[in-house]
Enzyme design. Structure first.
Site, PDB file in Angstrom:
ATOM      1  N   CYS A  38       0.988  -0.979   0.192  1.00 18.98           N
ATOM      2  CA  CYS A  38       0.152   0.114   0.172  1.00 18.98           C
ATOM      3  C   CYS A  38       1.243   1.464  -0.013  1.00 18.98           C
ATOM      4  CB  CYS A  38      -0.849   0.166   1.165  1.00 18.98           C
ATOM      5  SG  CYS A  38      -2.010  -1.692   1.404  1.00 18.98           S
ATOM      6  N   HIS A  79      -9.533   2.285  -2.719  1.00 20.56           N
ATOM      7  CA  HIS A  79      -7.599   2.528  -2.475  1.00 20.56           C
ATOM      8  C   HIS A  79      -7.297   1.729  -3.571  1.00 20.56           C
ATOM      9  CE1 HIS A  79      -4.326   1.047  -0.703  1.00 20.56           C
ATOM     10  NE2 HIS A  79      -4.111   0.451   0.258  1.00 20.56           N
TER      11      HIS A  79
END
Length: 670
Positions: A363, A614
């Site tokens: 991430c 995301h």
């Protein structure tokens, strides 16, 4: 006198901090710690050595290699009873004698006055001063009773002159020398000698942990001798001072620094030299695609939207881009494009013939790409580069998507998950749920608090034209949504998003002078601390501390923040790790709206990962996109009141339960 000439034959020495990290023998791949080197040298000169350390196994590892009688003791050097017990054990092991005490424990730091916390100050005081005072106090009794003894306090040049680095470190190291001088003057007529070995630029295990695993050529550049010192050389200085060869020496600080202190004024630190040589770096353009589920769009399609917008925003063309840093996490597992991802996406847009660096860090990939872009420009290698993050996470086969997320952890040593993890959901949701439970138990957070934060993000996303979830949601909506893993509902975690974001990073004078450019005041990254340092700052804390130090400002100077919130539990933890909120205050912040648009510290005004979505490789750059628009005053319905500075944090992956990597950037209105 050379090592091996047994000046300390028949004497008993206690080395506090003698189990310091590193190999037990010289010549191994990494340097040993100073404490271990000292213990080995004293033993080589004939002393019976007792090694004290907070971690008994480290002390035992040193004793194993002493080559003679020795004893390992576990000691909490900041605890009076523990210090007395350790000294008593040394006296007993020495058949009633204690001739030498070496105080070697120390704690470094990097926090200047403006960001120095009370906790950091107290910890440095405990390790660097209290431990030396308590140990000296405990050892004085047996030494005075026998009418002789020698202390050696292992200090740092930071206690002699300022490195402009850490106030707590410099102040406590100076106080340590005051303890040394007091013992010398007060007890000299009772046969007690007290001196300090003041170290600088020693290539020890501690220095490697602080500044990197390779020998420091840049650090050695400020040393008149042209190299770093070795722990064995520090040990030689200690052995001299506690031997009869220094019988008429007391109250002195022997500087072992390769001549740095002699070259007064002291040369600038390596970091200060590097910062002066670096160019001012700004963000001149940002762009992104909408985030969402786009099964009919490729990475090329998504990337083009973001790049076109960013270049137009910066007022430049493709030919002005000198290098690209391309971030993506999952393409190899989702689309099969395991290699040359950036080259494949960039080629149709004309981003070819230039260096393209492919970046993957779960991430945190986008934050990592920006960090590398910043370094490339700040170093002067390029004046204009592009950071582009693209993620194509959604696939017709949902299990393929969810199983891909498992690559963000150690595949040989994962963490416990429930049924369906990796098939029906990302396995990271199971970790998020356990962290939420921890917040409930340890910080007093409630489900209502989590729901309030999630609702804030969803309502912001309603106003964000780039957001994945544009439907809004009240706290009641969040609580009544489908439970994924108890206690988290589906609206408390981020959706699986496709999308792209791009950032133009430059040092071109006309861009730097532009009122629309946003300064990058700091760009820092950190990873999970080693397993044997359980009390060390985690990746988020370490990257935040380093960024504030680089920027010369602290969390209290921020006007808004974008932090990692793959779930609301992550966000609340980030509040404290980034230094915005005190631990234990999370519930109040949530319920009182501190992080909302009109609150004292707006957080994730874009909607965050929970609301905006995301897209792993793009999320870190999407954060920058949103913050740049805020600092320019161009955020439209999402605009907060007159922000001037912002902190941006994103983490990635899991190693041994903790976040594997984190990046932190501090941006400011130009």
């Amino acid at each position: 006198m050379a090592a091996g000439e047994r000046r300390l034959e028949g004497r008993v020495a206690y080395v506090l901090g003698g189990g310091s990290d590193g190999p037990a023998r010289p010549g191994e791949a990494l340097p040993m710690g100073n404490g271990r080197a000292i213990a080995l040298r004293l033993a080589a000169e004939g002393a019976t050595v007792v090694v004290g350390d907070k971690v008994l196994a480290r002390a035992e590892a040193t004793v194993e290699h002493l080559g003679g009688p020795g004893l390992a003791v576990e000691v909490d050097a900041a605890d009076p009873e523990s210090c007395r017990a350790a000294v008593a054990a040394a006296v007993e092991h020495g058949a009633g004698r204690l001739d030498v005490v070496v105080c070697n424990v120390g704690l470094s730091g990097r926090e200047p006055l403006k960001v120095q916390s009370l906790e950091d100050w107290d910890l440095a005081s405990d390790v660097n001063v209290r431990s030396h005072w308590l140990t000296a106090q405990a050892a004085l009794g047996p030494m005075l009773a026998q009418g002789s003894g020698a202390f050696a306090f292992v200090g740092s040049t930071a206690g002699v002159y300022s490195s402009r680095r850490s106030l707590s470190y410099e102040a406590t190291k100076a106080a340590q020398l005051a303890v040394m001088r007091h013992v010398a003057v007060r007890y000299a007529d009772r046969g007690i000698r007290s001196n300090a070995v003041v170290l600088g630029n020693i290539d020890s295990a501690l220095v490697r942990r602080e500044f990197g695993d390779a020998p420091g050529a840049a650090r050695a550049a400020v040393v008149p001798m042209g190299r770093e010192g070795r722990p064995e050389e520090a040990a030689g200085a200690v052995a001299f001072l506690v031997s009869d060869d220094a019988g008429y020496v007391t109250g002195q600080s022997l500087l072992v620094d390769g001549g740095v202190s002699a070259a007064w004024p002291v040369p600038q630190s390596c970091r200060e030299q590097e910062e002066q040589q670096m160019s001012k770096v700004v963000v001149s353009g940002v762009g992104m695609s909408p985030f969402g589920k786009f099964l009919d769009k490729s990475m090329k399609d998504l990337g083009r939207v973001a790049v076109d917008a960013a270049l137009a925003d910066a007022g430049i063309g493709v030919k002005d881009v000198q290098a690209m840093f391309f971030s993506n996490a999952l393409a190899g597992l989702i689309t099969g494009q395991e290699c040359i991802r950036g080259e494949v996406v960039g080629y149709p847009m004309g981003l070819a013939g230039i260096p393209i660096h492919n970046v993957e860090n779960a991430c945190a990939s986008g934050g990592n790409a920006l960090h590398l872009a910043w370094m490339a420009v700040a170093s002067g290698m390029y004046d204009t580069v592009l950071a582009l993050g693209v993620e194509k996470a959604n696939h017709e086969d949902r299990q393929r998507t969810f199983s891909a997320y498992a690559a963000g952890m150690d595949v040989e040593q994962g963490f416990a998950t429930g049924d369906g993890a990796g098939q029906e959901r990302s396995p990271f949701v199971d970790r998020q749920a356990r962290l939420a439970a921890t917040l409930f138990e340890e910080r007093g957070v409630t489900m209502e608090g989590l729901a309030r934060v999630a609702s804030r993000s969803l309502e912001s996303a309603r106003l964000n034209p780039f957001a994945h979830r544009r439907f809004g949601g009240s706290p009641e909506d969040v609580l009544s949504a489908r439970v994924v893993v108890e206690p988290l509902t589906v609206l408390m975690s981020s959706p699986v998003s496709d999308g792209a974001a791009a950032v133009v990073v430059t040092s071109r004078p006309e861009a730097v002078a532009s009122g629309r450019s946003v300064d990058i005041l700091a760009s820092r990254m950190a990873t999970r601390p080693p397993a044997d340092r359980p009390d060390a700052p985690n990746a988020v804390e370490a990257s935040a501390h380093a960024a504030y130090e680089q920027a010369g400002i602290g969390p209290g100077d921020m006007d808004l923040a974008e932090v990692h919130d793959a779930s609301v539990a992550y966000e609340l933890m980030a509040w404290t790790d980034v230094g915005l909120c005190k631990p234990g205050e999370e519930q109040r912040w949530a319920m009182e709206g501190v992080t909302e648009a009109g609150g004292a510290m707006p957080v994730n005004r874009s909607g965050g990962l929970v609301g905006r979505g995301h897209a792993l490789g793009a999320s870190g750059l999407a954060q920058i996109h949103d913050v740049v628009r805020q600092l320019r005053g161009e955020a439209g319905d999402l605009q907060v009141a007159d922000p001037r500075r912002a902190v941006v944090q994103i983490g990635g992956g899991v190693v041994d339960w903790l976040t594997a990597v984190s990046s932190v950037h501090v941006l400011a209105k130009g």
